[in-house]
Scaffold this motif. Sequence first.
Motif, PDB file in Angstrom:
ATOM      1  N   SER A   1      19.131  55.130  22.243  1.00 21.40           N
ATOM      2  CA  SER A   1      19.203  56.394  23.200  1.00 21.40           C
ATOM      3  C   SER A   1      18.039  57.164  22.826  1.00 21.40           C
ATOM      4  CB  SER A   1      20.507  57.042  23.141  1.00 21.40           C
ATOM      5  OG  SER A   1      21.516  56.117  23.506  1.00 21.40           O
ATOM      6  N   PHE A   2      17.576  57.495  21.582  1.00 16.39           N
ATOM      7  CA  PHE A   2      16.524  58.295  21.509  1.00 16.39           C
ATOM      8  C   PHE A   2      15.166  57.707  21.874  1.00 16.39           C
ATOM      9  CE2 PHE A   2      13.417  60.822  19.004  1.00 16.39           C
ATOM     10  CZ  PHE A   2      13.976  61.995  19.144  1.00 16.39           C
ATOM     11  N   THR A   3      14.980  56.319  21.968  1.00 13.74           N
ATOM     12  CA  THR A   3      13.985  55.760  22.316  1.00 13.74           C
ATOM     13  C   THR A   3      13.831  56.019  23.995  1.00 13.74           C
ATOM     14  OG1 THR A   3      13.890  54.221  20.506  1.00 13.74           O
ATOM     15  CG2 THR A   3      12.872  53.532  22.712  1.00 13.74           C
ATOM     16  N   LEU A   4      14.984  55.828  24.653  1.00 15.24           N
ATOM     17  CA  LEU A   4      14.985  55.899  26.075  1.00 15.24           C
ATOM     18  C   LEU A   4      14.612  57.285  26.416  1.00 15.24           C
ATOM     19  CD1 LEU A   4      18.161  53.822  26.809  1.00 15.24           C
ATOM     20  CD2 LEU A   4      15.782  53.078  26.931  1.00 15.24           C
ATOM     21  N   ILE A   5      15.217  58.326  25.671  1.00 11.25           N
ATOM     22  CA  ILE A   5      14.835  59.725  25.885  1.00 11.25           C
ATOM     23  C   ILE A   5      13.278  60.023  25.624  1.00 11.25           C
ATOM     24  CG2 ILE A   5      15.121  61.991  24.884  1.00 11.25           C
ATOM     25  CD1 ILE A   5      18.041  61.282  24.292  1.00 11.25           C
ATOM     26  N   MET A   6      12.611  59.451  24.590  1.00 13.31           N
ATOM     27  CA  MET A   6      11.205  59.678  24.383  1.00 13.31           C
ATOM     28  C   MET A   6      10.380  59.121  25.544  1.00 13.31           C
ATOM     29  SD  MET A   6      10.486  59.092  20.219  1.00 13.31           S
ATOM     30  CE  MET A   6      10.866  57.450  20.243  1.00 13.31           C
ATOM     31  N   LYS A   7      10.774  57.914  25.778  1.00 19.91           N
ATOM     32  CA  LYS A   7      10.081  57.038  26.977  1.00 19.91           C
ATOM     33  C   LYS A   7      10.420  57.391  28.354  1.00 19.91           C
ATOM     34  CE  LYS A   7       8.775  53.406  23.742  1.00 19.91           C
ATOM     35  NZ  LYS A   7       7.347  53.606  23.616  1.00 19.91           N
ATOM     36  N   ASP A   8      11.341  58.285  28.444  1.00 18.07           N
ATOM     37  CA  ASP A   8      12.018  58.587  30.000  1.00 18.07           C
ATOM     38  C   ASP A   8      12.250  57.372  30.568  1.00 18.07           C
ATOM     39  OD1 ASP A   8      12.808  60.447  31.814  1.00 18.07           O
ATOM     40  OD2 ASP A   8      10.910  60.714  32.813  1.00 18.07           O
ATOM     41  N   GLY A   9      13.048  56.446  29.701  1.00 14.48           N
ATOM     42  CA  GLY A   9      13.624  55.244  30.132  1.00 14.48           C
ATOM     43  C   GLY A   9      12.584  54.072  30.073  1.00 14.48           C
ATOM     44  N   LEU A  10      13.121  52.890  30.093  1.00 16.90           N
ATOM     45  CA  LEU A  10      12.508  51.604  30.071  1.00 16.90           C
ATOM     46  C   LEU A  10      12.734  50.814  31.001  1.00 16.90           C
ATOM     47  CD1 LEU A  10      12.908  50.452  26.116  1.00 16.90           C
ATOM     48  CD2 LEU A  10      10.694  51.216  27.457  1.00 16.90           C
ATOM     49  N   ALA A  11      11.597  49.866  31.551  1.00 15.84           N
ATOM     50  CA  ALA A  11      11.863  49.293  33.028  1.00 15.84           C
ATOM     51  C   ALA A  11      12.618  48.045  32.408  1.00 15.84           C
ATOM     52  CB  ALA A  11      10.336  48.895  33.448  1.00 15.84           C
ATOM     53  N   LYS A  12      13.390  47.182  33.210  1.00 17.94           N
ATOM     54  CA  LYS A  12      14.260  46.208  32.754  1.00 17.94           C
ATOM     55  C   LYS A  12      13.159  45.093  32.251  1.00 17.94           C
ATOM     56  CE  LYS A  12      18.031  43.505  34.441  1.00 17.94           C
ATOM     57  NZ  LYS A  12      19.133  43.295  35.336  1.00 17.94           N
ATOM     58  N   GLU A  13      11.920  44.943  32.516  1.00 16.52           N
ATOM     59  CA  GLU A  13      11.227  43.773  32.245  1.00 16.52           C
ATOM     60  C   GLU A  13      10.521  44.093  30.907  1.00 16.52           C
ATOM     61  OE1 GLU A  13       9.151  46.084  35.443  1.00 16.52           O
ATOM     62  OE2 GLU A  13      11.234  45.185  35.176  1.00 16.52           O
ATOM     63  N   GLU A  14      10.550  45.454  30.391  1.00 20.42           N
ATOM     64  CA  GLU A  14       9.794  45.869  29.481  1.00 20.42           C
ATOM     65  C   GLU A  14      10.870  46.060  27.954  1.00 20.42           C
ATOM     66  OE1 GLU A  14       7.025  49.444  30.259  1.00 20.42           O
ATOM     67  OE2 GLU A  14       8.908  50.032  30.870  1.00 20.42           O
ATOM     68  N   ILE A  15      12.194  46.029  28.185  1.00 25.04           N
ATOM     69  CA  ILE A  15      13.097  46.086  27.268  1.00 25.04           C
ATOM     70  C   ILE A  15      12.979  45.112  25.907  1.00 25.04           C
ATOM     71  CG2 ILE A  15      15.642  46.255  26.590  1.00 25.04           C
ATOM     72  CD1 ILE A  15      15.905  47.596  29.417  1.00 25.04           C
ATOM     73  N   ASP A  16      12.960  43.550  26.500  1.00 22.69           N
ATOM     74  CA  ASP A  16      13.210  42.771  25.363  1.00 22.69           C
ATOM     75  C   ASP A  16      12.035  42.750  24.739  1.00 22.69           C
ATOM     76  OD1 ASP A  16      15.502  41.787  26.767  1.00 22.69           O
ATOM     77  OD2 ASP A  16      14.931  39.816  26.579  1.00 22.69           O
ATOM     78  N   TYR A  17      10.753  42.617  25.168  1.00 25.37           N
ATOM     79  CA  TYR A  17       9.581  42.944  24.364  1.00 25.37           C
ATOM     80  C   TYR A  17       9.603  44.019  23.692  1.00 25.37           C
ATOM     81  CZ  TYR A  17       4.552  43.283  23.333  1.00 25.37           C
ATOM     82  OH  TYR A  17       3.483  43.505  22.433  1.00 25.37           O
ATOM     83  N   TYR A  18       9.924  45.405  24.003  1.00 27.40           N
ATOM     84  CA  TYR A  18       9.624  46.409  23.054  1.00 27.40           C
ATOM     85  C   TYR A  18      10.674  46.558  21.951  1.00 27.40           C
ATOM     86  CZ  TYR A  18      10.502  50.935  21.279  1.00 27.40           C
ATOM     87  OH  TYR A  18      10.599  52.288  20.596  1.00 27.40           O
ATOM     88  N   LEU A  19      12.011  46.005  22.397  1.00 25.29           N
ATOM     89  CA  LEU A  19      12.775  45.909  21.044  1.00 25.29           C
ATOM     90  C   LEU A  19      12.577  45.110  20.005  1.00 25.29           C
ATOM     91  CD1 LEU A  19      16.408  45.914  23.043  1.00 25.29           C
ATOM     92  CD2 LEU A  19      15.439  47.831  21.547  1.00 25.29           C
ATOM     93  N   LEU A  20      11.906  43.808  20.325  1.00 29.73           N
ATOM     94  CA  LEU A  20      11.692  42.717  19.539  1.00 29.73           C
ATOM     95  C   LEU A  20      10.365  43.125  18.476  1.00 29.73           C
ATOM     96  CD1 LEU A  20      11.846  39.749  21.516  1.00 29.73           C
ATOM     97  CD2 LEU A  20      13.393  40.378  19.718  1.00 29.73           C
ATOM     98  N   GLN A  21       9.651  44.477  18.909  1.00 31.11           N
ATOM     99  CA  GLN A  21       8.651  44.800  17.973  1.00 31.11           C
ATOM    100  C   GLN A  21       9.185  45.906  17.127  1.00 31.11           C
ATOM    101  OE1 GLN A  21       5.598  43.164  18.939  1.00 31.11           O
ATOM    102  NE2 GLN A  21       7.270  42.476  20.416  1.00 31.11           N
ATOM    103  N   CYS A  22      10.551  46.421  17.189  1.00 28.92           N
ATOM    104  CA  CYS A  22      11.229  47.473  16.430  1.00 28.92           C
ATOM    105  C   CYS A  22      11.689  47.062  15.036  1.00 28.92           C
ATOM    106  CB  CYS A  22      11.983  48.133  17.167  1.00 28.92           C
ATOM    107  SG  CYS A  22      11.288  49.139  18.527  1.00 28.92           S
ATOM    108  N   GLY A  23      11.366  47.757  13.901  1.00 28.55           N
ATOM    109  CA  GLY A  23      12.075  47.293  12.697  1.00 28.55           C
ATOM    110  C   GLY A  23      13.400  47.625  12.647  1.00 28.55           C
ATOM    111  N   TRP A  24      13.876  48.595  13.046  1.00 27.71           N
ATOM    112  CA  TRP A  24      15.246  48.768  13.390  1.00 27.71           C
ATOM    113  C   TRP A  24      16.117  47.943  13.865  1.00 27.71           C
ATOM    114  CZ3 TRP A  24      18.036  49.431  17.695  1.00 27.71           C
ATOM    115  CH2 TRP A  24      17.570  49.775  18.889  1.00 27.71           C
ATOM    116  N   PHE A  25      15.614  47.193  14.981  1.00 23.30           N
ATOM    117  CA  PHE A  25      16.306  46.443  15.856  1.00 23.30           C
ATOM    118  C   PHE A  25      16.392  45.137  15.111  1.00 23.30           C
ATOM    119  CE2 PHE A  25      16.256  42.898  19.033  1.00 23.30           C
ATOM    120  CZ  PHE A  25      17.447  43.423  19.862  1.00 23.30           C
ATOM    121  N   GLN A  26      15.126  44.780  14.488  1.00 24.23           N
ATOM    122  CA  GLN A  26      15.150  43.176  13.658  1.00 24.23           C
ATOM    123  C   GLN A  26      16.053  43.507  12.615  1.00 24.23           C
ATOM    124  OE1 GLN A  26      13.120  40.403  13.971  1.00 24.23           O
ATOM    125  NE2 GLN A  26      12.091  41.302  15.872  1.00 24.23           N
ATOM    126  N   ASP A  27      16.257  44.492  11.753  1.00 26.20           N
ATOM    127  CA  ASP A  27      17.199  44.550  10.859  1.00 26.20           C
ATOM    128  C   ASP A  27      18.696  44.515  11.128  1.00 26.20           C
ATOM    129  OD1 ASP A  27      15.035  44.611   8.843  1.00 26.20           O
ATOM    130  OD2 ASP A  27      15.370  46.935   8.538  1.00 26.20           O
TER     131      ASP A  27
END
Length: 327
Positions: free
Chosen positions: A237-263
């Motif tokens: 949620s904080f990520t979506l706030i910082m970025k003012d939302g994420l486009a549907k096609e961006e979400i998978d790529y973005y999340l897979l780069q994040c340490g918290w998501f991987q863990d």
Amino acid sequence: MNKSTIVFFERKFPSANMVLVKDELPILIDTGFGSDVKETERLITEAGVSPEELHLIVNTHYHSDHVGGNFYLQQNYGVKIAAHKWEAELINVGDSEACSAEWLDQPVEPYQVDRKLSNNEEIHTGSRTLQVLHTPGHTLGHISLYEPEEKTLICGDLFHNNDIGWLNIFREGVSSIQRSLESLERLSMLPIEKAYSGHGPQIENPMASIDAARSRFEKWLTMPEKISWHACKRIFSFTLIMKDGLAKEEIDYYLLQCGWFQDFARYSFQVQPEEFTKILLDEMIRSGAARWQDNQLIATAPYHAPVKEWLDQNVKPKEWKAFLKSY
């Protein structure tokens, strides 16, 4: 300065709330998110304290929404900064783990901690004394501040009016839940009439909120998956706030780069990260934490999005080295 007062500022995401102690030696507790620093400056000025008058900034903990204004106020006005000694050590050497900024993918501009705080230390503001209470859980170096004259507690993200702070089991340890319970127990021994947390409104009934927080943590002891769900939804949620939302096609790529998501995917939910993207998205929508709008996933919490130019700087502690040499 006129009679000493404690001023509470309830703020929208991505900034945390702030507390200003107006006294002979004015103290600002937490400084909001970096992109909101002009608003931070305006709020304290309108409350009757100009930034150059600040005697000290005290951080309840080192997450980006609480320390983001540190750089600007320290660089432009020479304001000294205080924080718990454990977090201060990571900050002052520019450790890549500082602020959990790399793991969370949250920008934090560089600053230095001038005063390293310990449990039971006192901060004097002139006519008042703030007692430093080490209240780990949300982070290992999390502190609360207690003002005994007005029986006022400033509790950061340990607990809120109707909620609790998320727990970072991968950076703060799996025992963070036990630490949180011990911290709540310690605070419950104090006579508290007013309490201010890092998010949401003033806590109207501090003891009831402490009891509710304790009950929720105790339930989590038997349902550890809830700790991870709470954390994942808060971080995303904080990520979506910082970025003012994420486009549907961006979400998978973005999340897979994040340490918290991987863990969380691999170790909390024991699925491959590629599988967890849909699981998390479904839960964000189901729980009401996010919604779709014109092919964008946006957070449902009230917020004020950072200016894109500021966010694009994407400063992390690993890039602080040049600043630290000049400090």
